[in-house]
Design an enzyme around this catalytic site. Structure first.
Site, short mmCIF file in Angstrom:
data_model
loop_
_atom_site.label_atom_id
_atom_site.label_comp_id
_atom_site.label_asym_id
_atom_site.label_seq_id
_atom_site.Cartn_x
_atom_site.Cartn_y
_atom_site.Cartn_z
N ALA A 15 17.01 22.95 58.13
CA ALA A 15 17.42 21.70 57.49
C ALA A 15 18.75 21.88 56.78
O ALA A 15 19.13 23.00 56.41
CB ALA A 15 16.35 21.24 56.50
N ASP A 16 19.45 20.78 56.60
CA ASP A 16 20.67 20.77 55.81
C ASP A 16 20.77 19.42 55.10
O ASP A 16 20.48 18.39 55.71
CB ASP A 16 21.91 20.98 56.70
CG ASP A 16 23.13 21.28 55.86
OD1 ASP A 16 23.30 22.46 55.48
OD2 ASP A 16 23.89 20.35 55.55
N THR A 17 21.16 19.45 53.84
CA THR A 17 21.27 18.23 53.05
C THR A 17 22.71 18.05 52.61
O THR A 17 23.34 19.00 52.15
CB THR A 17 20.34 18.31 51.82
OG1 THR A 17 19.00 18.50 52.26
CG2 THR A 17 20.42 17.04 50.98
#
Length: 188
Positions: free
Chosen positions: A71-73
């Site tokens: 994941a990446d935010t």
């Protein structure tokens, strides 16, 4: 909830680890350093998913029967992406920019196995009240938000005193849209 297949979280984020744990998943953590650059002409809402896929693909060679969760935010304001601040001055500028405004928090997720890949993005609109320079300074000094996109954690002091409303998933802003991850893993 135990998956029949082993899960690998491709992230050192303590917040993502806690969300997966709280949702009942057993998993291992194996993160690798990935270049977080992206094409400059890429639409901002596609960047988080692009980076999540990069993180998952970096571990593709170790996959046998496991499912990788990467994941990446990112934080987006006026089509500008705010990543992790490099220092106090950059954190201060980011939080001043977010003060008294709304922005988008987008988390991209990639689920990857030997023969399947599912990627998606979840977006949440967050609105900050006007935050004083004194409040911003206090937050940065006490919470050191250098590992957080946009220089803040919704679950920390600045989120408690500064966020007026959100439209979308709270957990997405923390760093993982766990409701979508759960449903996608059920279908995987």
């Amino acid at each position: 909830m135990n998956s029949k297949r082993k899960l690998i979280l491709a992230s050192n984020s303590p917040r993502r680890q806690q969300l997966l744990k709280d949702a009942g998943f057993d998993f291992q953590v194996k993160a690798s350093d990935v270049d977080e650059s992206f094409p400059t002409d890429m639409p901002s809402l596609e960047v988080a998913k692009f980076l999540a896929e990069k993180k998952a693909l970096a571990l593709e060679s170790i996959v046998t029967d496991e499912i990788i969760i990467a994941a990446d935010t990112i934080v987006i304001i006026e089509n500008q992406i705010l990543g992790k601040p490099q220092d106090k001055d950059e954190a201060m500028r980011m939080l001043q920019k977010l003060s008294a405004r709304e922005h988008i928090v987008a988390t991209g997720v990639c689920l990857l196995s030997k023969n399947k890949k599912i990627s998606f993005t979840d977006s949440t609109v967050v609105t900050f009240r006007s935050i004083s320079e004194k409040e911003i300074d206090y937050y940065i000094e006490h919470y050191k938000p250098y590992d957080k996109a946009g220089a803040y954690g919704i679950q920390e002091w600045i989120g408690m005193i500064g966020i007026e409303k959100i439209n979308g998933s709270y957990f997405n802003v923390v760093g993982l849209p766990i409701h979508k991850v759960y449903n996608e893993l059920l279908n995987f």
